[in-house]
Design a protein around this motif. Sequence first.
Motif, PDB file in Angstrom:
ATOM      1  N   GLN A 103       0.815  -1.208   0.000  1.00  0.00           N
ATOM      2  CA  GLN A 103       0.000   0.000   0.000  1.00  0.00           C
ATOM      3  C   GLN A 103       0.851   1.261   0.000  1.00  0.00           C
ATOM      4  O   GLN A 103       0.335   2.352  -0.206  1.00  0.00           O
ATOM      5  N   VAL A 104       2.148   1.133   0.220  1.00  0.00           N
ATOM      6  CA  VAL A 104       3.013   2.302   0.228  1.00  0.00           C
ATOM      7  C   VAL A 104       3.264   2.732  -1.214  1.00  0.00           C
ATOM      8  O   VAL A 104       3.782   1.951  -2.006  1.00  0.00           O
ATOM      9  N   PRO A 105       2.898   3.957  -1.591  1.00  0.00           N
ATOM     10  CA  PRO A 105       2.970   4.381  -2.989  1.00  0.00           C
ATOM     11  C   PRO A 105       4.369   4.841  -3.413  1.00  0.00           C
ATOM     12  O   PRO A 105       4.670   6.035  -3.483  1.00  0.00           O
ATOM     13  N   LEU A 106       5.212   3.887  -3.676  1.00  0.00           N
ATOM     14  CA  LEU A 106       6.559   4.187  -4.143  1.00  0.00           C
ATOM     15  C   LEU A 106       7.111   3.015  -4.931  1.00  0.00           C
ATOM     16  O   LEU A 106       6.651   1.887  -4.799  1.00  0.00           O
ATOM     17  N   SER A 107       8.097   3.291  -5.773  1.00  0.00           N
ATOM     18  CA  SER A 107       8.872   2.238  -6.417  1.00  0.00           C
ATOM     19  C   SER A 107      10.078   1.949  -5.535  1.00  0.00           C
ATOM     20  O   SER A 107      10.584   2.843  -4.844  1.00  0.00           O
ATOM     21  N   SER A 108      10.557   0.718  -5.547  1.00  0.00           N
ATOM     22  CA  SER A 108      11.744   0.391  -4.752  1.00  0.00           C
ATOM     23  C   SER A 108      12.925   1.256  -5.172  1.00  0.00           C
ATOM     24  O   SER A 108      13.763   1.635  -4.364  1.00  0.00           O
ATOM     25  N   GLY A 109      12.968   1.553  -6.441  1.00  0.00           N
ATOM     26  CA  GLY A 109      14.007   2.415  -6.977  1.00  0.00           C
ATOM     27  C   GLY A 109      13.605   2.886  -8.356  1.00  0.00           C
ATOM     28  O   GLY A 109      12.675   2.347  -8.958  1.00  0.00           O
ATOM     29  N   ILE A 110      14.294   3.892  -8.840  1.00  0.00           N
ATOM     30  CA  ILE A 110      14.075   4.383 -10.199  1.00  0.00           C
ATOM     31  C   ILE A 110      15.413   4.365 -10.935  1.00  0.00           C
ATOM     32  O   ILE A 110      16.423   4.891 -10.438  1.00  0.00           O
ATOM     33  N   LEU A 111      15.391   3.757 -12.117  1.00  0.00           N
ATOM     34  CA  LEU A 111      16.565   3.718 -12.974  1.00  0.00           C
ATOM     35  C   LEU A 111      16.430   4.804 -14.038  1.00  0.00           C
ATOM     36  O   LEU A 111      15.396   4.913 -14.702  1.00  0.00           O
ATOM     37  N   THR A 112      17.454   5.628 -14.176  1.00  0.00           N
ATOM     38  CA  THR A 112      17.530   6.599 -15.260  1.00  0.00           C
ATOM     39  C   THR A 112      18.763   6.237 -16.080  1.00  0.00           C
ATOM     40  O   THR A 112      19.520   5.338 -15.699  1.00  0.00           O
ATOM     41  N   PRO A 113      19.003   6.903 -17.196  1.00  0.00           N
ATOM     42  CA  PRO A 113      20.158   6.519 -18.008  1.00  0.00           C
ATOM     43  C   PRO A 113      21.487   6.533 -17.276  1.00  0.00           C
ATOM     44  O   PRO A 113      22.382   5.742 -17.589  1.00  0.00           O
ATOM     45  N   ASP A 114      21.637   7.414 -16.276  1.00  0.00           N
ATOM     46  CA  ASP A 114      22.928   7.504 -15.600  1.00  0.00           C
ATOM     47  C   ASP A 114      22.889   7.248 -14.096  1.00  0.00           C
ATOM     48  O   ASP A 114      23.944   7.139 -13.474  1.00  0.00           O
ATOM     49  N   ARG A 115      21.697   7.128 -13.497  1.00  0.00           N
ATOM     50  CA  ARG A 115      21.632   6.997 -12.030  1.00  0.00           C
ATOM     51  C   ARG A 115      20.594   5.989 -11.575  1.00  0.00           C
ATOM     52  O   ARG A 115      19.691   5.603 -12.327  1.00  0.00           O
ATOM     53  N   ILE A 116      20.735   5.624 -10.312  1.00  0.00           N
ATOM     54  CA  ILE A 116      19.752   4.788  -9.628  1.00  0.00           C
ATOM     55  C   ILE A 116      19.338   5.541  -8.369  1.00  0.00           C
ATOM     56  O   ILE A 116      20.172   5.866  -7.526  1.00  0.00           O
ATOM     57  N   PHE A 117      18.054   5.858  -8.262  1.00  0.00           N
ATOM     58  CA  PHE A 117      17.519   6.518  -7.074  1.00  0.00           C
ATOM     59  C   PHE A 117      16.835   5.457  -6.223  1.00  0.00           C
ATOM     60  O   PHE A 117      15.902   4.791  -6.682  1.00  0.00           O
ATOM     61  N   LEU A 118      17.302   5.284  -5.001  1.00  0.00           N
ATOM     62  CA  LEU A 118      16.817   4.220  -4.125  1.00  0.00           C
ATOM     63  C   LEU A 118      15.832   4.748  -3.091  1.00  0.00           C
ATOM     64  O   LEU A 118      16.127   5.700  -2.367  1.00  0.00           O
ATOM     65  N   SER A 119      14.677   4.116  -3.006  1.00  0.00           N
ATOM     66  CA  SER A 119      13.712   4.463  -1.968  1.00  0.00           C
ATOM     67  C   SER A 119      14.260   4.138  -0.586  1.00  0.00           C
ATOM     68  O   SER A 119      15.216   3.360  -0.441  1.00  0.00           O
ATOM     69  N   GLY A 120      13.641   4.747   0.422  1.00  0.00           N
ATOM     70  CA  GLY A 120      14.047   4.481   1.790  1.00  0.00           C
ATOM     71  C   GLY A 120      13.952   3.005   2.126  1.00  0.00           C
ATOM     72  O   GLY A 120      12.925   2.371   1.917  1.00  0.00           O
ATOM     73  N   ILE A 121      15.042   2.461   2.630  1.00  0.00           N
ATOM     74  CA  ILE A 121      15.109   1.061   3.055  1.00  0.00           C
ATOM     75  C   ILE A 121      15.093   1.054   4.574  1.00  0.00           C
ATOM     76  O   ILE A 121      16.012   1.566   5.220  1.00  0.00           O
ATOM     77  N   LEU A 122      14.053   0.516   5.144  1.00  0.00           N
ATOM     78  CA  LEU A 122      13.902   0.526   6.595  1.00  0.00           C
ATOM     79  C   LEU A 122      14.508  -0.714   7.233  1.00  0.00           C
ATOM     80  O   LEU A 122      14.634  -1.767   6.593  1.00  0.00           O
ATOM     81  N   GLY A 123      14.849  -0.577   8.519  1.00  0.00           N
ATOM     82  CA  GLY A 123      15.386  -1.711   9.263  1.00  0.00           C
ATOM     83  C   GLY A 123      14.276  -2.663   9.662  1.00  0.00           C
ATOM     84  O   GLY A 123      14.072  -2.950  10.852  1.00  0.00           O
ATOM     85  N   ARG A 124      13.576  -3.157   8.654  1.00  0.00           N
ATOM     86  CA  ARG A 124      12.380  -3.961   8.865  1.00  0.00           C
ATOM     87  C   ARG A 124      12.339  -5.061   7.817  1.00  0.00           C
ATOM     88  O   ARG A 124      12.596  -4.813   6.646  1.00  0.00           O
TER      89      ARG A 124
END
Length: 368
Positions: free
Chosen positions: A155-176
């Motif tokens: 239900q959390v509205p996010l992607s685990s990460g987003i890949l662009t041509p030059d970068r990887i943006f990582l969503s918050g990774i919780l200690g869970r």
Amino acid sequence: MRTCCLALLLTFSLCAVERTSVFPAGTKLVGPYSPGIMAGDYLYVSGQGARDAAGKLPDSVDAQTRQCLENIKSVVERAGLGMDNIVYTHTYLIDIRNYAAMNAAYATYFHDVLPARSTMGVARMPLDTPVEISAIAIRDRRSRSALNMTRANSQVPLSSGILTPDRIFLSGILGRDSEKNATPPEPQAQIDVALKRLRQMFSAAKSDSSALVYLNAYFTPKMPRTLLERALRAAVPHAAISLVDVSALPFDVFVGITGVAVRDTKQKSVYEAGGETRCAAAGDTVYCAAQGGTAVADVLKTVNIGLKALGTNLSHAVANTVYLGDIENFKTMNQAYALAFLPPSPTRTTVQPMPPGNSVKVAVVAIK
């Protein structure tokens, strides 16, 4: 060098990558920053609070979140883009108990690929906004794709990460443990879970943690700072790491990590000082970890050393985050901060992450 033109859109070329300052009509600033900066393929959007142009604050969390996103939308659209161009956001909440309500409103603004996102609870923000959201968008939305992994809480509205041509943006990774839908009670176990998840995300992206350029580590009072710092510097020694203590994190966890990586490690370079990585570059963009002190001018001088080592400086900054010890010092901080940047200033997000203190931390993103 091109002379700056003080108009609605201010374009200048102080470096190889052109920067364009984006000012939506009717914008009222509360500090020396730009609402948006377009730099190369990316648009950086300052943290937007929940007040409208008239300064009115909506009553409900739903309406407050929507106003934050409407404020972001005005910047994004002024730059000629749309909300689906957004690839990465940070969401700050005064009351983490409003996490679900914020998610419900947030989800309605994205209809294609959900951005990567990190969320944390903080003590105070400028103008006493209860919600603040910053964003990064990409010029060509067709060039990005989602890195999605199985999550117990879908239900959390996010992607685990987003890949662009030059970068990887990582969503918050919780200690869970998302697979077991459980949170380990011990700090070390939460760190282990978060780092395992980080490795899994890089594996899914067909990369590894050596590609990590910048990492934000948010931790609550229940997480020993020394324990966390030691583990992170051992796991990702060549990433610029910002350690930020916050009042709360979703699901009552003690630690959350998020970051930016480079797709091609040949495009990565680092600046090290005092046995740690202070700044790292992803091609033409330099990420400097938050440096702390009691005076913002001194902090920025320290950051500038790292920027210069990687071929840029504060005058090329595009996005800064100020972690202010006490929001009551906001006006004083603004006065000193303004002296460090050529107008128009970079975008900025300002929060007081914990109960009042005397320190200030500043993280800087600049271009070459």
